[in-house]
Design a protein around this motif. Structure first.
Motif, PDB file in Angstrom:
ATOM      1  N   GLY A 119     -65.705   1.743 -37.962  1.00 51.50           N
ATOM      2  CA  GLY A 119     -65.455   2.415 -36.702  1.00 51.50           C
ATOM      3  C   GLY A 119     -64.062   3.001 -36.691  1.00 51.50           C
ATOM      4  N   GLU A 120     -63.663   3.505 -35.533  1.00 52.55           N
ATOM      5  CA  GLU A 120     -62.363   4.124 -35.393  1.00 52.55           C
ATOM      6  C   GLU A 120     -61.248   3.114 -35.627  1.00 52.55           C
ATOM      7  OE1 GLU A 120     -60.934   5.399 -31.812  1.00 52.55           O
ATOM      8  OE2 GLU A 120     -60.094   7.222 -32.666  1.00 52.55           O
ATOM      9  N   ALA A 121     -60.070   3.618 -35.961  1.00 52.26           N
ATOM     10  CA  ALA A 121     -58.947   2.753 -36.337  1.00 52.26           C
ATOM     11  C   ALA A 121     -58.622   1.718 -35.269  1.00 52.26           C
ATOM     12  CB  ALA A 121     -57.727   3.608 -36.618  1.00 52.26           C
ATOM     13  N   ILE A 122     -58.836   2.084 -34.034  1.00 56.46           N
ATOM     14  CA  ILE A 122     -58.486   1.174 -32.949  1.00 56.46           C
ATOM     15  C   ILE A 122     -59.318  -0.120 -33.040  1.00 56.46           C
ATOM     16  CG2 ILE A 122     -60.088   1.981 -31.139  1.00 56.46           C
ATOM     17  CD1 ILE A 122     -56.332   1.870 -30.618  1.00 56.46           C
ATOM     18  N   LEU A 123     -60.508  -0.035 -33.619  1.00 63.50           N
ATOM     19  CA  LEU A 123     -61.344  -1.234 -33.806  1.00 63.50           C
ATOM     20  C   LEU A 123     -60.675  -2.203 -34.779  1.00 63.50           C
ATOM     21  CD1 LEU A 123     -63.958  -2.898 -33.489  1.00 63.50           C
ATOM     22  CD2 LEU A 123     -64.999  -1.441 -35.239  1.00 63.50           C
ATOM     23  N   PRO A 153     -47.494   3.320 -26.373  1.00 72.70           N
ATOM     24  CA  PRO A 153     -48.662   2.731 -25.690  1.00 72.70           C
ATOM     25  C   PRO A 153     -49.531   1.832 -26.577  1.00 72.70           C
ATOM     26  CG  PRO A 153     -48.867   5.137 -25.897  1.00 72.70           C
ATOM     27  CD  PRO A 153     -47.495   4.791 -26.341  1.00 72.70           C
ATOM     28  N   TYR A 154     -49.615   2.097 -27.877  1.00 71.70           N
ATOM     29  CA  TYR A 154     -50.473   1.248 -28.716  1.00 71.70           C
ATOM     30  C   TYR A 154     -49.914  -0.169 -28.832  1.00 71.70           C
ATOM     31  CZ  TYR A 154     -53.001   5.456 -30.021  1.00 71.70           C
ATOM     32  OH  TYR A 154     -53.743   6.592 -29.981  1.00 71.70           O
ATOM     33  N   GLY A 155     -48.595  -0.279 -28.812  1.00 71.29           N
ATOM     34  CA  GLY A 155     -47.974  -1.603 -28.853  1.00 71.29           C
ATOM     35  C   GLY A 155     -48.296  -2.408 -27.598  1.00 71.29           C
ATOM     36  N   MET A 160     -48.838  -4.311 -39.071  1.00 73.26           N
ATOM     37  CA  MET A 160     -48.280  -2.976 -38.865  1.00 73.26           C
ATOM     38  C   MET A 160     -49.415  -2.002 -38.556  1.00 73.26           C
ATOM     39  SD  MET A 160     -45.305  -1.208 -41.094  1.00 73.26           S
ATOM     40  CE  MET A 160     -46.109  -0.848 -42.640  1.00 73.26           C
ATOM     41  N   ASP A 161     -49.312  -1.327 -37.409  1.00 70.70           N
ATOM     42  CA  ASP A 161     -50.235  -0.252 -37.074  1.00 70.70           C
ATOM     43  C   ASP A 161     -49.699   1.008 -37.759  1.00 70.70           C
ATOM     44  OD1 ASP A 161     -51.445   1.971 -35.964  1.00 70.70           O
ATOM     45  OD2 ASP A 161     -51.385   1.234 -33.904  1.00 70.70           O
ATOM     46  N   SER A 162     -50.345   1.352 -38.871  1.00 70.06           N
ATOM     47  CA  SER A 162     -49.885   2.501 -39.656  1.00 70.06           C
ATOM     48  C   SER A 162     -50.879   3.648 -39.585  1.00 70.06           C
ATOM     49  CB  SER A 162     -49.681   2.079 -41.123  1.00 70.06           C
ATOM     50  OG  SER A 162     -48.727   1.043 -41.197  1.00 70.06           O
ATOM     51  N   VAL A 163     -51.648   3.677 -38.498  1.00 66.36           N
ATOM     52  CA  VAL A 163     -52.697   4.701 -38.367  1.00 66.36           C
ATOM     53  C   VAL A 163     -52.104   6.100 -38.470  1.00 66.36           C
ATOM     54  CG1 VAL A 163     -54.483   5.651 -36.874  1.00 66.36           C
ATOM     55  CG2 VAL A 163     -54.138   3.182 -36.972  1.00 66.36           C
ATOM     56  N   SER A 164     -50.992   6.317 -37.775  1.00 65.08           N
ATOM     57  CA  SER A 164     -50.432   7.662 -37.841  1.00 65.08           C
ATOM     58  C   SER A 164     -49.417   7.803 -38.979  1.00 65.08           C
ATOM     59  CB  SER A 164     -49.805   8.061 -36.507  1.00 65.08           C
ATOM     60  OG  SER A 164     -48.917   7.078 -36.072  1.00 65.08           O
ATOM     61  N   ALA A 173     -57.806   7.828 -40.901  1.00 66.85           N
ATOM     62  CA  ALA A 173     -57.616   9.079 -41.645  1.00 66.85           C
ATOM     63  C   ALA A 173     -57.451  10.285 -40.733  1.00 66.85           C
ATOM     64  CB  ALA A 173     -58.796   9.301 -42.587  1.00 66.85           C
ATOM     65  N   GLN A 174     -57.574  10.074 -39.418  1.00 69.09           N
ATOM     66  CA  GLN A 174     -57.665  11.227 -38.519  1.00 69.09           C
ATOM     67  C   GLN A 174     -56.324  11.861 -38.172  1.00 69.09           C
ATOM     68  OE1 GLN A 174     -58.162   7.996 -37.631  1.00 69.09           O
ATOM     69  NE2 GLN A 174     -58.129   7.689 -35.428  1.00 69.09           N
ATOM     70  N   LYS A 175     -55.231  11.294 -38.680  1.00 68.57           N
ATOM     71  CA  LYS A 175     -53.930  11.885 -38.368  1.00 68.57           C
ATOM     72  C   LYS A 175     -53.417  12.653 -39.594  1.00 68.57           C
ATOM     73  CE  LYS A 175     -53.771   9.935 -34.191  1.00 68.57           C
ATOM     74  NZ  LYS A 175     -53.344   8.556 -33.956  1.00 68.57           N
TER      75      LYS A 175
HETATM   76  C1  LIG Z   1     -53.934   7.525 -33.386  1.00 68.31           C
HETATM   77  C2  LIG Z   1     -53.430   6.167 -33.396  1.00 68.31           C
HETATM   78  C3  LIG Z   1     -54.294   5.071 -33.298  1.00 68.31           C
HETATM   79  C4  LIG Z   1     -55.766   5.227 -33.171  1.00 68.31           C
HETATM   80  O1  LIG Z   1     -55.973   5.689 -31.902  1.00 68.31           O
HETATM   81  P1  LIG Z   1     -57.149   6.632 -31.460  1.00 68.31           P
HETATM   82  O2  LIG Z   1     -56.716   7.067 -30.093  1.00 68.31           O
HETATM   83  O3  LIG Z   1     -58.305   5.724 -31.453  1.00 68.31           O
HETATM   84  O4  LIG Z   1     -57.239   7.732 -32.460  1.00 68.31           O
HETATM   85  C5  LIG Z   1     -53.734   3.814 -33.309  1.00 68.31           C
HETATM   86  N1  LIG Z   1     -52.416   3.621 -33.448  1.00 68.31           N
HETATM   87  C6  LIG Z   1     -51.565   4.643 -33.563  1.00 68.31           C
HETATM   88  C7  LIG Z   1     -50.103   4.374 -33.725  1.00 68.31           C
HETATM   89  C8  LIG Z   1     -52.034   5.946 -33.547  1.00 68.31           C
HETATM   90  O5  LIG Z   1     -51.186   6.966 -33.660  1.00 68.31           O
END
Ligand SMILES: *Cc1c(COP(=O)(O)O)cnc(C)c1O
Length: 356
Positions: A38-42, A65-67, A140-144, A165-167
């Motif tokens: 699923g999406e990274a947030i999962l 906000p993700y923190g 570590m949230d390294s999504v971006s 991978a979406q960033k």
């Molecule tokens: C984009 C992102 C996510 C994933 O978030 P979505 O809104 O689900 O794409 C998580 N953490 C960080 C730091 C992000 O930039």
């Protein structure tokens, strides 16, 4: 006559192996990352659920906000959450982390590597070094950040690194990954509160410890998204990860040069910590910048940052000179200025680099 299979074809063993190999290579880790269906947030929520437990104190860094969201998930799991936050036009400092560790004596530390929403990038290498000195489990949230800056997982000793991978990687958002160290697995296994038989369970996704290959491809992996991710990572390998990162660095540096030429000020205060994925622009005193809809890659601030900053989303396929130039033209138009001198400033940063 060859018979092409029609319609949906399950992910093959060799596609699965390719993807695992590509992810390990991308993250410089010898432990195959867990593929999150699923999406990274999962994946991020699954880490929070897996590590949180009553009796565990976890230091959660909030630089965007993700923190905050991660802290709420930790609380839901019963952990004592010690939070260290900064105004969203700053990043966290190594000194603040050190002081918070001494004060709260946590067993784990979580933070976001790069923030697309605020345009700041935390000093990850320093933070992880301090965490190792205190023997903390690190998340570590390294999504971006992945594809936009360095992320050598094993060298930095990151126990949980969540990526998507979406960033910067210009890939799909429907499948993601979390790399987990051996210590990380032990931390999950020693937690009786870690979910089992749940979409949030990392332990359910754990590869066999004895190194033998699984009998079959995990059936939960979305095949079409996995194929799209293989294609995106293949393109990254063809370009070279270093060049992908370099492209993001140039996009950020040229965007900063462009906005300064227009008389604008970056939202982030300290130029050492600009993210390479987004450039955030302070709106204050420039009513022309108060847009409520994105214009190309120029977007209004998210949530509480609406009206305070504009974001230039120069990541992934838009980490290139034409996209940054277009964004700078958009800003010039909003300010009723001629764009030429700002475009020249953008060009100067790209210099002789091949146009991409
Ligand atoms: C984009 C992102 C996510 C994933 O978030 P979505 O809104 O689900 O794409 C998580 N953490 C960080 C730091 C992000 O930039």
């Amino acid at each position: 006559m060859s018979r092409e299979p029609k319609g949906y074809v399950p992910l093959s063993r060799s596609e699965y192996d390719t993807l695992k190999h590509q992810l390990s290579k991308l993250l410089f880790t010898e432990h195959a990352p867990v593929i999150i269906p699923g999406e990274a947030i999962l994946g991020i929520e699954a880490v929070a659920a897996g590590i949180s437990a009553p009796g565990r104190t976890i230091l959660n860094v909030v630089t965007g906000p993700y923190g905050s969201l991660f802290g709420k998930w930790l609380e839901r799991g019963g952990a004592t959450v010690a939070q260290v936050a900064v105004p969203f036009d700053e990043v966290i400092t190594a000194e603040a982390i050190l002081a918070a560790i001494k004060k709260h004596k946590p067993c784990a530390l979580s933070f976001v590597q790069a923030e697309v929403v605020t345009g700041g990038s935390n000093p990850a290498r320093e933070i992880l070094k301090i965490a190792r000195d205190f023997d903390l489990i690190t998340v570590m949230d390294s999504v971006s950040a992945v594809g936009g800056e360095a992320l050598p997982v094993d060298e930095w000793g990151v126990d949980f690194a969540a990526i998507g991978a979406q960033k910067a990687l210009a890939g799909p958002n429907g499948v993601s990954a979390v790399s987990v160290s051996l210590r990380g697995w032990e931390f999950l296994e020693s937690n009786p509160h870690a979910p089992r038989n749940s979409i949030l369970s990392l332990l359910d996704l754990k590869p066999d410890g004895n190194g033998t290959a699984p009998v079959r491809v995990p059936p939960n992996i979305p095949a079409l998204e996995a194929r799209a991710l293989i294609s995106a990572l293949t393109l990254v390998e063809e370009e070279g990860l270093e060049r992908v990162i370099r492209r993001h660095e140039l996009a950020a540096a040229s965007a900063i040069a462009g906005i300064r030429a227009l008389g604008l000020v970056p939202w982030q205060k300290d130029s050492r910590f600009y993210s390479t994925l987004t450039t955030t622009v302070r709106i204050s005193g420039k009513p022309g910048l108060l847009i409520d809809q994105p214009v190309g890659i120029v977007a209004p601030g998210d949530g509480e940052l609406f009206g305070q900053l504009l974001r230039i989303n120069h990541f992934g396929a838009n980490a290139c000179r034409p996209s940054v130039e277009e964004a700078v033209r958009t800003l010039a138009r909003l300010l009723s200025q001629e764009p030429e001198h700002a475009i020249a400033a953008v060009s100067q940063v790209w210099g002789d680099e091949v146009d991409r």
